[in-house]
Design a protein around this motif. Structure first.
Motif, PDB file in Angstrom:
ATOM      1  N   ASP A   3       0.841  -1.191   0.000  1.00 43.92           N
ATOM      2  CA  ASP A   3       0.000   0.000   0.000  1.00 43.92           C
ATOM      3  C   ASP A   3       0.877   1.242   0.000  1.00 43.92           C
ATOM      4  OD1 ASP A   3      -2.460  -1.235   0.013  1.00 43.92           O
ATOM      5  OD2 ASP A   3      -2.582  -1.323   2.198  1.00 43.92           O
ATOM      6  N   VAL A   4       0.573   2.162  -0.878  1.00 46.58           N
ATOM      7  CA  VAL A   4       1.306   3.418  -0.951  1.00 46.58           C
ATOM      8  C   VAL A   4       0.402   4.503  -0.384  1.00 46.58           C
ATOM      9  CG1 VAL A   4       2.398   5.093  -2.477  1.00 46.58           C
ATOM     10  CG2 VAL A   4       2.558   2.652  -2.981  1.00 46.58           C
ATOM     11  N   MET A   5       0.903   5.210   0.596  1.00 49.10           N
ATOM     12  CA  MET A   5       0.116   6.267   1.205  1.00 49.10           C
ATOM     13  C   MET A   5       0.407   7.582   0.511  1.00 49.10           C
ATOM     14  SD  MET A   5      -0.277   6.443   5.229  1.00 49.10           S
ATOM     15  CE  MET A   5      -0.867   7.926   5.939  1.00 49.10           C
ATOM     16  N   TYR A   6      -0.639   8.334   0.254  1.00 44.05           N
ATOM     17  CA  TYR A   6      -0.501   9.626  -0.406  1.00 44.05           C
ATOM     18  C   TYR A   6      -0.317  10.705   0.651  1.00 44.05           C
ATOM     19  CZ  TYR A   6      -1.871  13.890  -2.816  1.00 44.05           C
ATOM     20  OH  TYR A   6      -1.892  15.158  -3.318  1.00 44.05           O
ATOM     21  N   ASP A   7       0.694  11.530   0.492  1.00 40.21           N
ATOM     22  CA  ASP A   7       0.931  12.647   1.393  1.00 40.21           C
ATOM     23  C   ASP A   7       0.601  13.925   0.631  1.00 40.21           C
ATOM     24  OD1 ASP A   7       1.666  14.059   3.640  1.00 40.21           O
ATOM     25  OD2 ASP A   7       3.792  14.090   3.112  1.00 40.21           O
ATOM     26  N   PRO A   8      -0.592  14.501   0.884  1.00 39.93           N
ATOM     27  CA  PRO A   8      -0.996  15.688   0.121  1.00 39.93           C
ATOM     28  C   PRO A   8      -0.135  16.905   0.447  1.00 39.93           C
ATOM     29  CG  PRO A   8      -2.614  15.183   1.821  1.00 39.93           C
ATOM     30  CD  PRO A   8      -1.595  14.086   1.847  1.00 39.93           C
ATOM     31  N   TRP A  13      -3.426  20.101   3.832  1.00 36.99           N
ATOM     32  CA  TRP A  13      -3.487  19.836   5.274  1.00 36.99           C
ATOM     33  C   TRP A  13      -3.937  21.068   6.032  1.00 36.99           C
ATOM     34  CZ3 TRP A  13      -4.019  15.293   7.110  1.00 36.99           C
ATOM     35  CH2 TRP A  13      -3.390  14.196   6.537  1.00 36.99           C
ATOM     36  N   LEU A 132      -7.879  17.743  -4.954  1.00 33.90           N
ATOM     37  CA  LEU A 132      -7.314  16.391  -4.951  1.00 33.90           C
ATOM     38  C   LEU A 132      -7.712  15.621  -6.210  1.00 33.90           C
ATOM     39  CD1 LEU A 132      -7.675  15.436  -1.186  1.00 33.90           C
ATOM     40  CD2 LEU A 132      -5.571  15.933  -2.442  1.00 33.90           C
ATOM     41  N   LEU A 135      -5.469  16.874  -8.929  1.00 35.14           N
ATOM     42  CA  LEU A 135      -4.120  16.331  -8.768  1.00 35.14           C
ATOM     43  C   LEU A 135      -4.061  14.834  -9.072  1.00 35.14           C
ATOM     44  CD1 LEU A 135      -3.029  18.172  -5.483  1.00 35.14           C
ATOM     45  CD2 LEU A 135      -2.282  18.657  -7.825  1.00 35.14           C
ATOM     46  N   HIS A 137      -5.736  12.357  -7.344  1.00 33.44           N
ATOM     47  CA  HIS A 137      -5.735  11.511  -6.150  1.00 33.44           C
ATOM     48  C   HIS A 137      -7.122  11.156  -5.636  1.00 33.44           C
ATOM     49  CE1 HIS A 137      -1.425  11.621  -5.837  1.00 33.44           C
ATOM     50  NE2 HIS A 137      -1.482  12.919  -6.051  1.00 33.44           N
TER      51      HIS A 137
END
Length: 174
Positions: A3-8, A13, A132, A135, A137
């Motif tokens: 699993d790849v986590m998306y860091d916006p 944030w 998002l 982008l 996502h």
């Protein structure tokens, strides 16, 4: 497959954190003013606003823990459907709290219904869903109705509040 986590980006944030905190904070301020208008005095109004902060903060923490464990990611017929349970539990709690005399008195204060619309101004945060999506996502199937719906609710909030304050908006608000 990992699993790849998306860091916006940081601005996402910032928007999300600020508006997520602003909605319950503004709600507590409105409840405080409603309690004072209902003649409950500063101390009881502050206790009511503080209790509201605890309930709303508790909801935020509980839903964050549920989401953090991935429990909202259930498929129909597989596992406990935590999202509807959490939503029903939260609204059930709010409805039950209305039965407390101090809460009922504050909620019956003149003009409180219209002022409870103002915290929804911050729902223009729905722009985050659209960003998002742009982008790449979030899928448009989710982002468009969620984002545009939140933005519309945020823009409509002062209009609904105005009509409720004039006594002409209950039907339109529904």
């Amino acid at each position: 497959m990992e699993d790849v986590m998306y860091d916006p980006p940081a601005y996402i944030w910032a928007i999300t954190t600020a508006t997520t905190a602003a909605i319950p904070a503004a709600t507590c301020v409105v409840l405080y003013s409603g309690a004072k208008r209902a003649g409950l005095g500063r101390r009881r109004a502050a206790l009511l606003a503080g209790a509201a902060a605890v309930v709303l903060g508790g909801w935020f923490i509980a839903t964050a823990v549920i989401a953090g464990h991935g429990w909202y990611d259930t498929r129909l017929g597989h596992g406990v459907p935590w999202l509807p349970i959490a939503v029903a539990g939260f609204f059930g709690t709010l409805l039950a709290l209305r039965r407390i005399p101090v809460v009922a008195r504050a909620l019956a204060a003149p003009g409180l219904a219209s002022r409870l619309e103002y915290p929804h101004l911050f729902r223009v945060e729905g722009v985050v869903f659209l960003i998002l999506m742009a982008l790449g996502h979030l899928p448009a199937l989710f982002a468009l109705p969620a984002g545009l719906g939140d933005i519309a609710a945020g823009i409509a909030a002062p209009l609904v509040a105005y009509r409720l304050a004039r006594g002409t908006g209950r039907r339109a608000a529904r």
